[in-house]
Design an enzyme around this catalytic site. Structure first.
Site, PDB file in Angstrom:
ATOM      1  CE  LYS A   9      41.143  42.398  43.113  1.00 21.68           C
ATOM      2  NZ  LYS A   9      42.228  42.015  44.008  1.00 21.68           N
TER       3      LYS A   9
ATOM      4  CG  ASP B  16      38.152  41.480  35.244  1.00 23.62           C
ATOM      5  OD1 ASP B  16      37.674  41.717  36.366  1.00 23.62           O
ATOM      6  OD2 ASP B  16      39.208  40.843  35.070  1.00 23.62           O
TER       7      ASP B  16
ATOM      8  CG  PHE C 193      46.004  41.565  36.626  1.00 26.67           C
ATOM      9  CD1 PHE C 193      47.239  40.958  36.486  1.00 26.67           C
ATOM     10  CD2 PHE C 193      45.126  41.058  37.576  1.00 26.67           C
ATOM     11  CE1 PHE C 193      47.609  39.874  37.282  1.00 26.67           C
ATOM     12  CE2 PHE C 193      45.482  39.969  38.377  1.00 26.67           C
ATOM     13  CZ  PHE C 193      46.728  39.393  38.225  1.00 26.67           C
TER      14      PHE C 193
HETATM   15  N1  PLP Z   1      40.678  40.676  37.321  1.00 30.04           N
HETATM   16  C1  PLP Z   1      40.999  41.837  37.923  1.00 30.04           C
HETATM   17  C2  PLP Z   1      40.544  43.123  37.314  1.00 30.04           C
HETATM   18  C3  PLP Z   1      41.759  41.834  39.089  1.00 30.04           C
HETATM   19  O1  PLP Z   1      42.076  42.999  39.668  1.00 30.04           O
HETATM   20  C4  PLP Z   1      42.163  40.595  39.642  1.00 30.04           C
HETATM   21  C5  PLP Z   1      42.994  40.554  40.847  1.00 30.04           C
HETATM   22  O2  PLP Z   1      43.652  41.498  41.214  1.00 30.04           O
HETATM   23  C6  PLP Z   1      41.801  39.420  38.974  1.00 30.04           C
HETATM   24  C7  PLP Z   1      41.050  39.493  37.836  1.00 30.04           C
HETATM   25  C8  PLP Z   1      42.198  38.091  39.526  1.00 30.04           C
HETATM   26  O3  PLP Z   1      41.506  37.819  40.709  1.00 30.04           O
HETATM   27  P1  PLP Z   1      42.034  36.708  41.723  1.00 30.04           P
HETATM   28  O4  PLP Z   1      43.325  37.221  42.273  1.00 30.04           O
HETATM   29  O5  PLP Z   1      40.955  36.587  42.746  1.00 30.04           O
HETATM   30  O6  PLP Z   1      42.234  35.457  40.945  1.00 30.04           O
END
Ligand code: PLP
Length: 398
Positions: free
Chosen positions: A254, A225, A141
């Site tokens: 986050k 990520d 994700f």
């Molecule tokens: N990447 C990871 C690993 C995530 O857990 C999330 C959100 O849960 C995102 C990207 C996307 O972040 P945002 O919701 O702040 O756009």
């Protein structure tokens, strides 16, 4: 005034909010530390922290003071001007990530935006023009915007919005699949060090090290990520620091400002030279309010040794779950205070609902996983209360 009798706020939410979100069960009003209260005055122990966001818990005085002070000076100025909190945060992030003097930071406003910037970084790594492929993992994700969605390895999330950005391939999370896919046509490999939304799923042993070897050999960028795993959550500032490698870039969001929206792309070494002036930007990105908040949060994490607390409390929490000894919990995954309970039956939604009823917030990212991500300030009392409620909930379902 919000009327709660007869579920009036639920009806108003359902009538006014975009249908992309389903109506929540609870409307929250305020918080303090690891606790929140709903609009009816019911108290909950928060073991989700806004999905690994509220690193300092709720209403932490250091964050409240930083926001109040900064708001009374400057909230926003645009990228035509620099501000001290922005530069201070960029320097702090290059320091704690180990990117050092060759490191650079781009600020956006969310995790998805951090990954959008990283996708553009990958596109700039063209080589002689033949590096057109981007690799990402199945069941990963990376966000909901079109670039980050193209990276996301969940077909059900992508399909309604196809056609996707071209060039992305999703590979199995095995070293064999990595070896088969990586060659000189790959611009970048995107990897979550622990797949959070997939249910807190660890990578195979040696995966990141092999990914580093192969990406280096083929001139591809290794982009991690760290949006969910970063900012101390897994027991180091960033999860990759528990491995023997240096990535080309990491994306962060986050927990960085304790809930104030901000995201960042941090580059290491030569990857810091790829962007040129004018190639990317965002109106709000790096604004003084968000960056002052992040400086306060990161400063407090350092001052109160909360990265260490994530290790100690993570171990304590795992031991507490093991001691419950429920046959419903088949495995405990993750690291530090990002913990996944792998269930032996698809009862995650029921566990989360029963826990909520009993005053505990945990999350069910899928049918057979419970995610625990309490604030990094969590202590003995909260773990004791979690254990007591979770014991009752699990025993009730066995
Ligand atoms: N990447 C990871 C690993 C995530 O857990 C999330 C959100 O849960 C995102 C990207 C996307 O972040 P945002 O919701 O702040 O756009």
């Amino acid at each position: 005034m919000i009327q709660t009798q007869g579920g009036t706020w639920q009806r108003r939410f359902g009538d006014s909010m975009m249908r992309s979100l389903s109506t929540p069960k609870v409307m929250l009003d305020r918080g303090e530390g690891c606790q929140v209260w709903d609009v009816d005055g019911k108290r909950y122990l928060d073991f989700l922290a806004g999905i690994a966001v509220n690193a300092l818990g709720h209403a932490h005085p250091v964050l409240v003071q930083a926001l109040t002070e900064q708001a009374s000076k400057l909230i926003h100025v645009s990228n035509y001007f620099a501000t001290a909190p922005q530069v201070e945060l960029a320097e702090r992030l290059t320091r704690i990530s180990g990117a050092g003097e060759r490191g650079r930071v781009y600020f956006g406003n969310s995790g998805a935006e951090a990954n959008e910037a990283a996708v553009k970084l990958a596109r700039l790594n063209r080589g002689d023009g033949s590096r057109t492929r981007i690799l990402a993992l199945q069941n990963s994700f990376h966000g909901r915007t079109m670039g980050s969605l193209a990276l996301t390895g969940k077909p059900a999330l992508r399909e309604p919005f196809e056609p996707m950005m071209p060039g992305v391939e999703h590979i199995d999370t095995t070293i064999e699949a990595l070896e088969a896919a990586l060659d000189d046509t790959v611009a970048a490999l995107f990897v979550e060090p622990i797949k959070g939304e997939a249910g807190v799923v660890d990578l195979p042993d040696g995966y990141l090290e092999r990914a580093r070897e192969l990406t280096t050999r083929h001139g591809a960028l290794l982009i991690l990520d760290e949006i969910q795993t970063g900012i101390g959550r897994t027991g180091s500032w960033f999860a990759f620091q528990q491995h023997d490698l240096v990535p080309d870039a990491i994306t962060v969001a986050k927990g960085i400002a304790g809930g104030v929206p901000i995201g960042a792309l941090i580059t290491f070494g030569d990857a810091s030279d790829l962007f040129e002036a004018g190639q990317h930007g965002s109106t709000f990105g790096g604004n003084p309010l968000a960056t002052a908040a992040a400086n306060a949060v990161l400063g407090e994490i350092e001052a109160s040794q909360l990265v260490l607390n994530a290790i100690v409390r993570g171990d304590q929490l795992r031991a507490a779950v093991e001691a419950i000894g429920s046959p419903l919990v088949g495995e405990i995954r993750g690291a530090g205070l990002l913990i996944g309970l792998g269930l032996t039956q698809p009862v995650a939604a029921r566990i989360a609902a029963d826990a909520l009823e009993a005053g505990l917030i945990v999350n069910a990212p899928n049918d057979s996983s419970i995610r625990l991500a309490p604030p990094l300030i969590v202590g003995d009392d909260e773990i004791a209360e979690f254990t007591q409620i979770m014991t009752t909930v699990l025993k009730g379902l066995e």
